[in-house]
Design a protein around this motif. Structure first.
Motif, PDB file in Angstrom:
ATOM      1  N   ASP A 130      90.582  67.566  41.149  1.00 57.94           N
ATOM      2  CA  ASP A 130      90.793  66.817  39.916  1.00 57.94           C
ATOM      3  C   ASP A 130      89.975  67.417  38.690  1.00 57.94           C
ATOM      4  OD1 ASP A 130      92.238  65.089  41.322  1.00 57.94           O
ATOM      5  OD2 ASP A 130      90.566  63.686  41.524  1.00 57.94           O
ATOM      6  N   GLU A 131      88.811  67.728  38.819  1.00 54.49           N
ATOM      7  CA  GLU A 131      87.996  68.346  37.529  1.00 54.49           C
ATOM      8  C   GLU A 131      88.631  69.796  37.354  1.00 54.49           C
ATOM      9  OE1 GLU A 131      83.773  66.916  38.849  1.00 54.49           O
ATOM     10  OE2 GLU A 131      83.586  68.754  37.565  1.00 54.49           O
ATOM     11  N   ALA A 132      89.197  70.463  37.905  1.00 47.14           N
ATOM     12  CA  ALA A 132      89.789  71.706  37.838  1.00 47.14           C
ATOM     13  C   ALA A 132      91.149  71.465  37.171  1.00 47.14           C
ATOM     14  CB  ALA A 132      89.886  72.446  39.007  1.00 47.14           C
ATOM     15  N   ALA A 137      94.144  71.617  32.017  1.00 48.92           N
ATOM     16  CA  ALA A 137      95.024  70.585  31.317  1.00 48.92           C
ATOM     17  C   ALA A 137      94.393  70.925  29.609  1.00 48.92           C
ATOM     18  CB  ALA A 137      95.010  69.324  31.321  1.00 48.92           C
ATOM     19  N   TYR A 138      93.054  71.154  29.746  1.00 50.07           N
ATOM     20  CA  TYR A 138      92.379  71.458  28.421  1.00 50.07           C
ATOM     21  C   TYR A 138      92.756  72.727  27.922  1.00 50.07           C
ATOM     22  CZ  TYR A 138      88.837  71.234  24.932  1.00 50.07           C
ATOM     23  OH  TYR A 138      88.126  71.243  23.598  1.00 50.07           O
ATOM     24  N   VAL A 139      93.060  73.517  28.455  1.00 52.19           N
ATOM     25  CA  VAL A 139      93.324  74.979  27.880  1.00 52.19           C
ATOM     26  C   VAL A 139      95.075  74.955  27.722  1.00 52.19           C
ATOM     27  CG1 VAL A 139      91.145  75.829  28.588  1.00 52.19           C
ATOM     28  CG2 VAL A 139      93.173  76.327  30.116  1.00 52.19           C
ATOM     29  N   LEU A 141      97.346  74.998  30.789  1.00 46.77           N
ATOM     30  CA  LEU A 141      97.639  75.540  31.815  1.00 46.77           C
ATOM     31  C   LEU A 141      97.930  74.752  33.052  1.00 46.77           C
ATOM     32  CD1 LEU A 141      95.756  79.044  31.865  1.00 46.77           C
ATOM     33  CD2 LEU A 141      97.889  78.567  31.125  1.00 46.77           C
ATOM     34  N   ASP A 142      97.807  73.379  32.937  1.00 47.31           N
ATOM     35  CA  ASP A 142      98.103  72.693  34.091  1.00 47.31           C
ATOM     36  C   ASP A 142      99.198  72.690  34.889  1.00 47.31           C
ATOM     37  OD1 ASP A 142      96.937  70.898  36.184  1.00 47.31           O
ATOM     38  OD2 ASP A 142      98.049  69.207  35.431  1.00 47.31           O
ATOM     39  N   ALA A 143     100.245  72.897  33.756  1.00 51.81           N
ATOM     40  CA  ALA A 143     101.759  73.010  34.360  1.00 51.81           C
ATOM     41  C   ALA A 143     101.885  74.331  35.375  1.00 51.81           C
ATOM     42  CB  ALA A 143     102.645  73.162  33.387  1.00 51.81           C
ATOM     43  N   LYS A 144     101.362  75.263  34.934  1.00 53.14           N
ATOM     44  CA  LYS A 144     101.179  76.706  35.686  1.00 53.14           C
ATOM     45  C   LYS A 144     100.191  76.836  36.961  1.00 53.14           C
ATOM     46  CE  LYS A 144     103.041  79.051  31.759  1.00 53.14           C
ATOM     47  NZ  LYS A 144     102.980  80.173  30.771  1.00 53.14           N
ATOM     48  N   ARG A 159      93.050  82.671  28.546  1.00 48.34           N
ATOM     49  CA  ARG A 159      92.774  81.076  28.583  1.00 48.34           C
ATOM     50  C   ARG A 159      92.407  80.692  30.083  1.00 48.34           C
ATOM     51  NH1 ARG A 159      97.377  77.534  26.488  1.00 48.34           N
ATOM     52  NH2 ARG A 159      98.591  79.036  27.224  1.00 48.34           N
ATOM     53  N   LEU A 160      93.048  81.353  31.364  1.00 50.18           N
ATOM     54  CA  LEU A 160      92.414  80.939  32.322  1.00 50.18           C
ATOM     55  C   LEU A 160      91.209  81.248  32.437  1.00 50.18           C
ATOM     56  CD1 LEU A 160      92.727  79.969  35.271  1.00 50.18           C
ATOM     57  CD2 LEU A 160      94.115  81.875  35.878  1.00 50.18           C
ATOM     58  N   GLU A 161      90.598  82.531  32.010  1.00 56.11           N
ATOM     59  CA  GLU A 161      89.247  82.856  32.224  1.00 56.11           C
ATOM     60  C   GLU A 161      88.378  81.748  31.553  1.00 56.11           C
ATOM     61  OE1 GLU A 161      88.050  86.698  30.785  1.00 56.11           O
ATOM     62  OE2 GLU A 161      87.757  86.954  32.920  1.00 56.11           O
ATOM     63  N   ILE A 162      88.676  81.354  30.561  1.00 53.13           N
ATOM     64  CA  ILE A 162      87.994  80.225  29.545  1.00 53.13           C
ATOM     65  C   ILE A 162      87.804  79.060  30.490  1.00 53.13           C
ATOM     66  CG2 ILE A 162      87.944  78.690  27.742  1.00 53.13           C
ATOM     67  CD1 ILE A 162      88.635  81.115  25.863  1.00 53.13           C
ATOM     68  N   ALA A 163      88.930  78.544  31.220  1.00 61.03           N
ATOM     69  CA  ALA A 163      89.129  77.098  31.923  1.00 61.03           C
ATOM     70  C   ALA A 163      88.071  77.728  33.096  1.00 61.03           C
ATOM     71  CB  ALA A 163      90.464  77.010  32.405  1.00 61.03           C
TER      72      ALA A 163
END
Ligand SMILES: Nc1ncnc2c1ncn2[C@@H]1O[C@H](COP(=O)(O)OP(=O)(O)OP(=O)(O)O)[C@@H](O)[C@H]1O
Length: 259
Positions: A130-132, A137-139, A141-144, A159-163
């Motif tokens: 859930d946290e991940a 979602a914040y960056v 990328l949740d849909a991917k 962006r994934l690196e930032i997440a």
């Protein structure tokens, strides 16, 4: 009290002094940049802050604790996270799995429970997922989340690196060339994201960046390295007009020509 105080730190490789007696004080809640020509020592400096290299000399205090010579995973657990100049994702893992890996320092179950797949482990796993997903979602990328990291476009990989760095609930995030290789639209989106890290999440952000437009637009404080030495520090206005900085970037005599 400053969040990060690196004082008089030096690192040599053989006969080469990559970072020479550099002091950097980062106050809580700022966006700061470290800039300088290629080979100036910026990444080596980040590598000392994050425990990859131990400084030959000098002290590093993070949130009041001495961390020079502390292991990278321990520094990450204290709340300092980073991204890398050359993207370092697990290519064959999904987007979601990449963020879950970033959370490993925070899982609170003993090793034997993981082996036994105890109910406590499943609860922790659900919470971690859930946290991940929240970080993704914040960056944006949740849909991917089920795609393999290697199949993402370049800007999404950054962006994934930032997440992933956010997954540890850091206090300080170090971004090594976060917009390298991005097109102008991706750079604009990344600039907005970096601002939000500070404005929404209250993070302190330090970036190494070559894109001067981004650096000047976003940084409250800029430190300039040249041949391992800090040659200037200040706000965008001060740095832009500093003759030593102009010379470092454009060569001797350029400061006069630029004036
Ligand atoms: N592990 C190493 N062994 C030997 N020399 C190194 C090592 N890492 C960095 N250097 C040298 O130290 C100097 C500083 O390198 P560093 O990568 O920190 O610069 P940088 O400012 O990050 O450069 P760039 O903007 O090109 O990424 C360079 O001369 C580099 O060749």
């Amino acid at each position: 009290m400053a969040l990060l105080e690196a004082t008089n730190i030096t690192k040599t490789f053989g006969g080469l002094t990559a970072v020479n007696d550099v002091t950097l004080i980062i106050e809580k809640g700022v966006i700061a940049s470290v800039i300088g020509p290629n080979g100036a020592g910026k990444t080596t400096f980040f590598n000392m802050l994050t425990g990859i290299y131990k400084p030959d000399k000098g002290a590093i205090l993070f949130d009041g604790k001495s961390i020079a010579g502390t292991r990278p995973d321990q520094i990450a657990a204290l709340g300092m996270r980073r991204t890398f100049q050359n993207i370092r994702l697990f290519d064959n893992m999904t987007v979601l799995e990449n963020v879950l890996v970033g959370m490993h320092t925070r899982l609170h179950v003993p090793f034997w429970q993981i082996i036994a797949s105890a109910p406590g482990v499943r609860r922790e796993e659900t919470k971690a997922r859930d946290e991940a997903r929240e970080r993704l979602a914040y960056v944006g990328l949740d849909a991917k989340r089920e795609e393999l990291a290697k199949n993402l476009p370049y800007g999404d990989q950054r962006r994934l690196e930032i997440a992933r760095a956010l997954a540890g609930d850091p206090k300080l995030i170090l971004l090594d060339e976060p917009t390298a290789g991005m097109n102008p639209q991706e750079t604009d989106a990344a600039t907005g994201l970096i601002r939000r890290l500070r404005d929404d999440l209250g993070l302190t952000v330090v970036l190494i960046e070559h894109d001067m437009r981004l650096v000047m637009a976003i940084s409250e404080r800029i430190s300039v390295l040249d041949y391992g030495t800090k040659i200037a520090e200040g706000d965008a206005h001060t740095i832009r007009s500093n003759p030593r900085v102009i010379e470092a970037y454009l060569g001797k005599g350029a400061a006069g020509a630029a004036a």
